[in-house]
Write a protein that holds these residues in place. Structure first.
Motif, PDB file in Angstrom:
ATOM      1  N   LYS A  23      40.313  11.781  16.676  1.00  0.00           N
ATOM      2  CA  LYS A  23      41.547  11.767  15.887  1.00  0.00           C
ATOM      3  C   LYS A  23      42.504  10.706  16.409  1.00  0.00           C
ATOM      4  CE  LYS A  23      45.400  14.643  14.279  1.00  0.00           C
ATOM      5  NZ  LYS A  23      46.258  13.487  14.191  1.00  0.00           N
ATOM      6  N   ALA A  24      42.604  10.588  17.731  1.00  0.00           N
ATOM      7  CA  ALA A  24      43.485   9.567  18.315  1.00  0.00           C
ATOM      8  C   ALA A  24      43.035   8.173  17.908  1.00  0.00           C
ATOM      9  CB  ALA A  24      43.512   9.710  19.835  1.00  0.00           C
ATOM     10  N   ALA A  25      41.725   7.932  17.909  1.00  0.00           N
ATOM     11  CA  ALA A  25      41.197   6.620  17.498  1.00  0.00           C
ATOM     12  C   ALA A  25      41.522   6.357  16.038  1.00  0.00           C
ATOM     13  CB  ALA A  25      39.691   6.566  17.735  1.00  0.00           C
ATOM     14  N   HIS A  26      41.352   7.368  15.181  1.00  0.00           N
ATOM     15  CA  HIS A  26      41.675   7.220  13.759  1.00  0.00           C
ATOM     16  C   HIS A  26      43.162   6.934  13.568  1.00  0.00           C
ATOM     17  CE1 HIS A  26      42.696   8.550   9.675  1.00  0.00           C
ATOM     18  NE2 HIS A  26      41.486   8.059   9.370  1.00  0.00           N
ATOM     19  N   ASP A  27      44.002   7.709  14.250  1.00  0.00           N
ATOM     20  CA  ASP A  27      45.454   7.519  14.127  1.00  0.00           C
ATOM     21  C   ASP A  27      45.869   6.134  14.610  1.00  0.00           C
ATOM     22  OD1 ASP A  27      45.551  10.102  13.164  1.00  0.00           O
ATOM     23  OD2 ASP A  27      46.455  10.957  14.986  1.00  0.00           O
ATOM     24  N   LEU A  28      45.259   5.659  15.695  1.00  0.00           N
ATOM     25  CA  LEU A  28      45.598   4.332  16.200  1.00  0.00           C
ATOM     26  C   LEU A  28      45.215   3.257  15.193  1.00  0.00           C
ATOM     27  CD1 LEU A  28      46.637   2.408  18.366  1.00  0.00           C
ATOM     28  CD2 LEU A  28      44.347   2.468  19.390  1.00  0.00           C
ATOM     29  N   GLY A  29      44.011   3.327  14.659  1.00  0.00           N
ATOM     30  CA  GLY A  29      43.604   2.352  13.658  1.00  0.00           C
ATOM     31  C   GLY A  29      44.526   2.347  12.455  1.00  0.00           C
ATOM     32  N   THR A  30      44.914   3.540  12.005  1.00  0.00           N
ATOM     33  CA  THR A  30      45.831   3.659  10.866  1.00  0.00           C
ATOM     34  C   THR A  30      47.179   3.023  11.184  1.00  0.00           C
ATOM     35  OG1 THR A  30      44.725   5.682  10.134  1.00  0.00           O
ATOM     36  CG2 THR A  30      46.957   5.295   9.310  1.00  0.00           C
ATOM     37  N   LEU A  31      47.700   3.293  12.373  1.00  0.00           N
ATOM     38  CA  LEU A  31      48.988   2.710  12.772  1.00  0.00           C
ATOM     39  C   LEU A  31      48.917   1.187  12.847  1.00  0.00           C
ATOM     40  CD1 LEU A  31      50.112   5.217  15.552  1.00  0.00           C
ATOM     41  CD2 LEU A  31      51.246   4.812  13.353  1.00  0.00           C
ATOM     42  N   ILE A  32      47.834   0.667  13.408  1.00  0.00           N
ATOM     43  CA  ILE A  32      47.677  -0.789  13.533  1.00  0.00           C
ATOM     44  C   ILE A  32      47.617  -1.428  12.146  1.00  0.00           C
ATOM     45  CG2 ILE A  32      46.047  -2.610  14.218  1.00  0.00           C
ATOM     46  CD1 ILE A  32      45.397  -0.847  16.705  1.00  0.00           C
ATOM     47  N   GLY A  33      46.780  -0.884  11.269  1.00  0.00           N
ATOM     48  CA  GLY A  33      46.665  -1.435   9.921  1.00  0.00           C
ATOM     49  C   GLY A  33      47.958  -1.323   9.140  1.00  0.00           C
ATOM     50  N   SER A  34      48.618  -0.173   9.221  1.00  0.00           N
ATOM     51  CA  SER A  34      49.868   0.058   8.483  1.00  0.00           C
ATOM     52  C   SER A  34      51.001  -0.833   8.974  1.00  0.00           C
ATOM     53  CB  SER A  34      50.294   1.522   8.612  1.00  0.00           C
ATOM     54  OG  SER A  34      49.327   2.361   8.041  1.00  0.00           O
ATOM     55  N   ALA A  35      50.962  -1.198  10.258  1.00  0.00           N
ATOM     56  CA  ALA A  35      52.009  -2.053  10.832  1.00  0.00           C
ATOM     57  C   ALA A  35      51.763  -3.531  10.539  1.00  0.00           C
ATOM     58  CB  ALA A  35      52.095  -1.833  12.347  1.00  0.00           C
ATOM     59  N   GLY A  36      50.657  -3.846   9.864  1.00  0.00           N
ATOM     60  CA  GLY A  36      50.351  -5.244   9.561  1.00  0.00           C
ATOM     61  C   GLY A  36      49.836  -6.028  10.751  1.00  0.00           C
ATOM     62  N   LEU A  37      49.337  -5.306  11.754  1.00  0.00           N
ATOM     63  CA  LEU A  37      48.778  -5.959  12.927  1.00  0.00           C
ATOM     64  C   LEU A  37      47.287  -6.191  12.726  1.00  0.00           C
ATOM     65  CD1 LEU A  37      50.494  -3.802  15.685  1.00  0.00           C
ATOM     66  CD2 LEU A  37      51.156  -6.086  14.932  1.00  0.00           C
ATOM     67  N   ARG A  38      46.768  -7.200  13.387  1.00  0.00           N
ATOM     68  CA  ARG A  38      45.332  -7.461  13.354  1.00  0.00           C
ATOM     69  C   ARG A  38      44.704  -6.777  14.559  1.00  0.00           C
ATOM     70  NH1 ARG A  38      43.497 -13.563  13.784  1.00  0.00           N
ATOM     71  NH2 ARG A  38      44.660 -13.213  15.686  1.00  0.00           N
ATOM     72  N   LEU A  39      43.611  -6.045  14.313  1.00  0.00           N
ATOM     73  CA  LEU A  39      42.870  -5.377  15.374  1.00  0.00           C
ATOM     74  C   LEU A  39      41.750  -6.287  15.859  1.00  0.00           C
ATOM     75  CD1 LEU A  39      41.834  -2.919  17.049  1.00  0.00           C
ATOM     76  CD2 LEU A  39      40.599  -2.195  14.983  1.00  0.00           C
ATOM     77  N   VAL A  40      41.686  -6.473  17.166  1.00  0.00           N
ATOM     78  CA  VAL A  40      40.582  -7.194  17.803  1.00  0.00           C
ATOM     79  C   VAL A  40      39.868  -6.175  18.678  1.00  0.00           C
ATOM     80  CG1 VAL A  40      39.945  -9.050  19.398  1.00  0.00           C
ATOM     81  CG2 VAL A  40      41.867  -9.365  17.805  1.00  0.00           C
ATOM     82  N   TYR A  41      38.537  -6.099  18.538  1.00  0.00           N
ATOM     83  CA  TYR A  41      37.804  -5.113  19.323  1.00  0.00           C
ATOM     84  C   TYR A  41      36.360  -5.579  19.481  1.00  0.00           C
ATOM     85  CZ  TYR A  41      35.057  -3.002  15.542  1.00  0.00           C
ATOM     86  OH  TYR A  41      34.141  -2.780  14.554  1.00  0.00           O
ATOM     87  N   GLY A  42      35.532  -4.733  20.087  1.00  0.00           N
ATOM     88  CA  GLY A  42      34.178  -5.108  20.452  1.00  0.00           C
ATOM     89  C   GLY A  42      33.154  -5.217  19.345  1.00  0.00           C
ATOM     90  N   GLY A  43      33.532  -4.959  18.103  1.00  0.00           N
ATOM     91  CA  GLY A  43      32.656  -5.221  16.973  1.00  0.00           C
ATOM     92  C   GLY A  43      31.676  -4.133  16.606  1.00  0.00           C
ATOM     93  N   GLY A  44      31.704  -2.991  17.307  1.00  0.00           N
ATOM     94  CA  GLY A  44      30.744  -1.928  17.032  1.00  0.00           C
ATOM     95  C   GLY A  44      31.162  -1.028  15.883  1.00  0.00           C
ATOM     96  N   ARG A  45      30.180  -0.330  15.325  1.00  0.00           N
ATOM     97  CA  ARG A  45      30.449   0.624  14.252  1.00  0.00           C
ATOM     98  C   ARG A  45      30.347   2.063  14.734  1.00  0.00           C
ATOM     99  NH1 ARG A  45      25.428   2.549  13.022  1.00  0.00           N
ATOM    100  NH2 ARG A  45      23.694   1.075  13.203  1.00  0.00           N
ATOM    101  N   VAL A  46      30.089   2.262  16.022  1.00  0.00           N
ATOM    102  CA  VAL A  46      29.855   3.605  16.560  1.00  0.00           C
ATOM    103  C   VAL A  46      31.019   4.059  17.431  1.00  0.00           C
ATOM    104  CG1 VAL A  46      27.345   3.381  16.469  1.00  0.00           C
ATOM    105  CG2 VAL A  46      28.571   2.634  18.521  1.00  0.00           C
ATOM    106  N   GLY A  47      31.103   5.374  17.626  1.00  0.00           N
ATOM    107  CA  GLY A  47      32.080   5.961  18.530  1.00  0.00           C
ATOM    108  C   GLY A  47      33.520   5.673  18.143  1.00  0.00           C
TER     109      GLY A  47
END
Length: 194
Positions: A23-47
Motif C-alpha cells: 500500500k505504501a508503494a502504491h500511495d507513493l507512486g500515486t503521490l509522485i504521479g499526481s504531483a507531476g514528478l517523474r519517477l526514476v527506478y530500477g525498471g522492474g515490474r515485480v514487487g
C-alpha cells in the motif's frame, strides 16, 4: 518543490511482503504521479518496484526505468513505461539513476535497496551530489538502520553530521513535504561548513 522534478525510488522487488508495504508503494507512486514528478527506478515490474511504477503511471506521471540486461533477460522488466533503458551493468544503472534524478527516496527493501541507499548517502557525504535523500521508515522498517547509524556515530566511525545527509520520515505522506524542505536544509548545512 521548484528544484525537484524527478525522483529516484529505491525499493524492494519482492512481492512476498506485507500488504502495508504494498500500500505504501502504491500511495507513493500515486503521490509522485499526481504531483507531476517523474519517477526514476530500477525498471522492474515485480514487487514494490512494479507497484510504485504502475501507480505513478495511473496517476498520469512519467516513469523512467533503468534495468541491466542480465536482469531484463529474466523477463522482469516493465513493458509499459515512459522510457526503459537497458544497460550493461549495475554500475551503469546506478550512475544513470543518479544523473536522471533530483532527489532520492528509500522505501523498504532488501540487500539491493540497502546497497543503493548506502551508496547514495555515501556519495552525499563525499560531496559527489547535494540532492536530498529521504528514508521512508514505513511501519518502523528502517528502525534497525537508524540504530546502526547511531552506533556508527557513537563508535567514532561517523561524524556528528552523518544524519544531515538524509531525512527519516514515518509515512509516505511525509515524503514530499520532506523533499520540499530539503533544499533549505542542505543550504544551511553548506553554510555551517564554511
Amino acid at each position: 518543490m521548484s528544484k525537484v522534478r524527478s525522483v529516484c525510488v529505491y525499493c524492494g522487488s519482492s512481492g512476498q511482503v506485507s500488504e502495508e508495504y504494498k500500500k505504501a508503494a502504491h500511495d507513493l507512486g500515486t503521490l509522485i504521479g499526481s504531483a507531476g514528478l517523474r519517477l526514476v527506478y530500477g525498471g522492474g515490474r515485480v514487487g514494490l518496484m512494479g507497484i510504485t511504477a504502475d501507480a505513478a503511471l495511473a496517476a498520469g506521471g512519467e516513469v523512467v526505468g533503468i534495468i541491466p540486461d542480465h536482469i531484463q533477460v529474466r523477463e522482469v522488466d516493465h513493458g509499459g513505461l515512459t522510457e526503459l533503458h537497458v544497460v550493461d551493468s549495475m554500475h551503469t544503472r546506478k550512475r544513470m539513476m543518479v544523473e536522471k534524478s533530483d532527489a532520492f527516496i528509500v522505501m523498504p527493501g532488501g540487500l539491493g535497496t540497502l546497497d543503493e541507499a548506502f551508496e547514495i548517502i555515501t556519495w552525499r557525504q563525499l560531496g559527489l551530489h547535494d540532492k536530498p535523500v529521504v528514508i521512508a521508515n514505513i511501519d518502523g522498517y528502517w528502525d534497525p538502520l537508524r540504530d546502526l547509524l547511531t552506533h556508527i556515530r557513537a563508535t567514532g566511525f561517523g561524524r556528528g553530521e552523518i544524519e544531515s545527509y538524509f531525512t527519516f520520515v514515518d509515512s509516505v505522506h511525509a515524503i514530499l513535504p520532506a523533499l520540499r524542505r530539503a533544499p533549505d536544509a542542505l543550504q544551511k548545512i553548506a553554510v555551517e561548513r564554511l
